[in-house]
Write an enzyme that holds these catalytic residues in place. Structure first.
Site, PDB file in Angstrom:
ATOM      1  N   GLU A  50       0.863  -1.180   0.000  1.00 47.85           N
ATOM      2  CA  GLU A  50       0.000   0.000   0.000  1.00 47.85           C
ATOM      3  C   GLU A  50       0.898   1.228   0.000  1.00 47.85           C
ATOM      4  O   GLU A  50       1.688   1.432   0.927  1.00 47.85           O
ATOM      5  CB  GLU A  50      -0.918   0.025   1.222  1.00 47.85           C
ATOM      6  CG  GLU A  50      -2.072  -0.951   1.151  1.00 47.85           C
ATOM      7  CD  GLU A  50      -3.017  -0.825   2.328  1.00 47.85           C
ATOM      8  OE1 GLU A  50      -2.819   0.081   3.168  1.00 47.85           O
ATOM      9  OE2 GLU A  50      -3.943  -1.636   2.421  1.00 47.85           O
ATOM     10  N   ASP A  61      -6.374   9.476   9.575  1.00 51.34           N
ATOM     11  CA  ASP A  61      -5.070   8.962   9.992  1.00 51.34           C
ATOM     12  C   ASP A  61      -4.686   9.446  11.385  1.00 51.34           C
ATOM     13  O   ASP A  61      -4.983  10.571  11.777  1.00 51.34           O
ATOM     14  CB  ASP A  61      -3.991   9.381   8.994  1.00 51.34           C
ATOM     15  CG  ASP A  61      -4.169   8.708   7.651  1.00 51.34           C
ATOM     16  OD1 ASP A  61      -4.509   7.512   7.651  1.00 51.34           O
ATOM     17  OD2 ASP A  61      -3.977   9.365   6.616  1.00 51.34           O
TER      18      ASP A  61
END
Length: 279
Positions: A50, A61
């Site tokens: 990823e 995040d």
């Protein structure tokens, strides 16, 4: 699925083990170091990569990945350079699937059609765009699938039976199960709850289900991999990069090797997962 993604999951199924999916931030702390990290990941045992697209407002995040994005942006990383990172990686590795992960805004500014064309040329196999719900599939999801790029959706503990079919409708490649609510880098989830969630998702799809959020060690990978088709590790890798840097955020001679050492351990844990599950 793209041919690379399809082949990789078929190989893993034949081996009887889950995938190790590793996330890192493109351009963190600089282009050359992140390319070195990317090349080291499959050598250390990563099955799928990823590739994070840095963005100035990464709402989903946690602090570690936010800081990684800030370091990358400070170092001059752009979406174009992140695509180039994948293209440079493909010069020596045409087997490992690459999934770009991030937010829609940079893609929208870049231009959706141009982005998808450039992603294909760079050898990208899939996209995870965390702020595009199924109701916005026409924006990027459908065009990506038409180009032959997987669009990977996130399912969470709050994705109920009514919502799940909508989430899965145009999902391809694999399903990313976010094992807890909140931001990246949280604590390890209850393995029994994860197992039940994976089983529930599999009642609605034949796609592999990969589990992420909270996996930090080989032991974590072993436990979660007992029920999932893949184990996703991100924050632990980003933290490993951060702790190897100088006080002013520059790479050291140990940065790439530090990540490789961590990933080798995670790979060992993942590869032993089904042995534990079978006991």
């Amino acid at each position: 699925m793209t041919a690379r993604m399809d082949k990789r999951f078929a190989e893993l199924k034949a081996e009887g083990r889950p995938a190790l999916v590793t996330y890192f931030m493109g351009g963190d702390p600089d282009y050359d170091t992140s390319l070195g990290i990317m090349k080291a990941l499959p050598e250390a045992g990563s099955d799928i990569i990823e590739l994070g697209m840095p963005f100035s407002d990464p709402m989903a995040d946690g602090p570690a990945i936010q800081l990684a994005g800030q370091r990358a942006l400070k170092g001059g990383q752009t979406l174009k350079k992140t695509l180039q990172l994948a293209a440079d990686f493909r010069k020596t590795n045409d087997a490992t699937p690459i999934v770009m992960m991030g937010y829609y805004n940079p893609i929208y500014i870049y231009g959706v059609e141009k982005f998808l064309d450039d992603a294909l040329l760079a050898g990208i196999d899939g996209l995870i765009v965390v702020d595009l719900p199924p109701e916005m599939d026409d924006e990027l999801c459908i065009p990506a699938i038409r180009k032959g790029i997987n669009f990977i959706r996130l399912a969470t503990p709050t994705t109920d039976e009514k919502r799940l079919p909508k989430v899965l409708k145009n999902t391809s490649g694999f399903v990313y199960y976010v094992s807890m609510n909140g931001i990246t880098g949280s604590a390890l989830p209850d393995p029994s709850l994860v197992s039940g969630a994976v089983e529930r998702i599999k009642q609605h799809t034949k796609l592999p289900v990969c589990v992420g959020f909270g996996v930090k060690t080989a032991e974590h990978a072993k436990v979660i991999g007992g029920s999932a088709d893949g184990v996703v590790v991100g924050t632990a890798i980003v933290n490993q990069v951060a702790t190897s840097l100088t006080h002013d955020g520059k790479a050291t001679a140990d940065t790439v090797q530090a990540v490789a050492t961590l990933v080798r351990g995670l790979s060992t844990g993942t590869r032993s997962a089904r042995l534990v599950a079978a006991e």
